[in-house]
Write an enzyme that holds these catalytic residues in place. Structure first.
Site, PDB file in Angstrom:
ATOM      1  CG  LEU A   1      -1.990  -1.040   1.348  1.00  0.00           C
ATOM      2  CD1 LEU A   1      -2.734  -0.879   2.674  1.00  0.00           C
ATOM      3  CD2 LEU A   1      -2.965  -0.981   0.192  1.00  0.00           C
ATOM      4  CG  ASP A   2       0.217   4.357  -2.766  1.00  0.00           C
ATOM      5  OD1 ASP A   2       1.052   3.611  -3.298  1.00  0.00           O
ATOM      6  OD2 ASP A   2      -0.749   4.855  -3.376  1.00  0.00           O
ATOM      7  CG  ASN A   3       5.077   5.655   2.249  1.00  0.00           C
ATOM      8  OD1 ASN A   3       5.167   4.470   1.932  1.00  0.00           O
ATOM      9  ND2 ASN A   3       6.122   6.456   2.309  1.00  0.00           N
TER      10      ASN A   3
END
Length: 266
Positions: free
Chosen positions: A121-123
């Site tokens: 997942l993106d940050n």
């Protein structure tokens, strides 16, 4: 070449195989091979895989476990936490916390700095991440993802702008030529011979104050796919400044995207 190498060397993702090609670690018939090189029958390919960097286990680090089995674990990643470290010295990532509780993940899957991680997942995206605890589980789940059989749903808050009750965006998502921070949506009609399209489906769950809460499904879920697709449709995710989403005081530095559901069969 990078696709071939990643398929035959389990320790390398396609991105890692491409990086290895760029560093001269892959030769074809004795000459350095570029990642996009076409292969012919009989070519001799030599891959020199460097010793993988190993992330540090952080015992006692915060970790929200949603499902724990002897073959996999599903955890809820908070917004602001990277999924995996970029170097072996980095701390505070989800991988560091996972290794602190599940040391058996080390060297599983792609290994290196992403042990056991099935997808990322993106940050600034929160939500469910799967980590495999057995090699066969990792292999099976990667097959499921490649076949787009992993059902992944997300919750997103977007700017409304007369958003229809249900809808979808189908278009390829490719790296942006001028910014490594973002991707670019290619109109499907212009991508006949290019990358295959990805599909993002959504339905409106609720509306208020010019915003809409969506449930989103994206089986492929390529990097930034949901964020870029919704922005391309004129409905950027709130707080997502990279794709034109408006800031909101309730969000601090994050954007309003949460991976809320995963399911697969077999």
């Amino acid at each position: 070449l990078d696709t071939f190498v990643s398929r035959h060397v389990p320790a390398l993702s396609r991105r890692a195989a491409g990086a290895l090609c760029a560093s001269g670690g892959v030769t074809v018939d004795g000459r350095p091979g570029t990642k996009g090189a076409a292969l012919v029958t009989g070519a001799v390919i030599v891959v020199r895989v460097p010793d993988p960097a190993r992330p540090t286990a952080e015992a006692g680090a915060g970790l929200v476990v949603v499902l724990e089995r002897d073959d996999l674990v599903i955890v809820d990643k908070p917004a602001g936490q990277p999924t995996a470290p970029l170097t072996s010295q980095e701390r505070g990532t989800l991988v560091n916390a996972l290794l602190g509780r599940y040391p058996d993940l080390l060297d599983l899957g792609f290994g290196g700095l992403e042990p056991g991680i099935v997808h990322r997942l993106d940050n600034q995206t929160s939500g469910l991440v799967i980590a495999a605890r057995r090699p066969q589980t990792f292999a099976r789940l990667r097959e499921v993802i490649t076949a787009e059989l992993l059902e992944k749903r997300y919750l997103a808050v977007v700017e409304d702008h007369a958003l229809p009750p249900v809808g979808e965006v189908t278009a390829p998502v490719v790296p942006h030529e001028r910014s490594a921070r973002r991707v670019r949506v290619v109109p499907a009609e212009r991508a006949e011979h290019g990358p295959r399209p990805a599909t993002t489906r959504f339905r409106v769950v609720a509306r208020a104050a010019g915003l809409a809460l969506l449930e989103v499904e994206a089986r492929r879920a390529a990097r930034h796919q949901i964020r870029a697709h919704l922005a391309s449709a004129g409905h950027p995710i709130v707080g997502d400044a990279v794709y034109g989403g408006a800031a909101h005081p309730a969000l601090a530095a994050r954007h309003a995207l949460h991976a809320s559901f995963v399911r697969w069969g077999g």
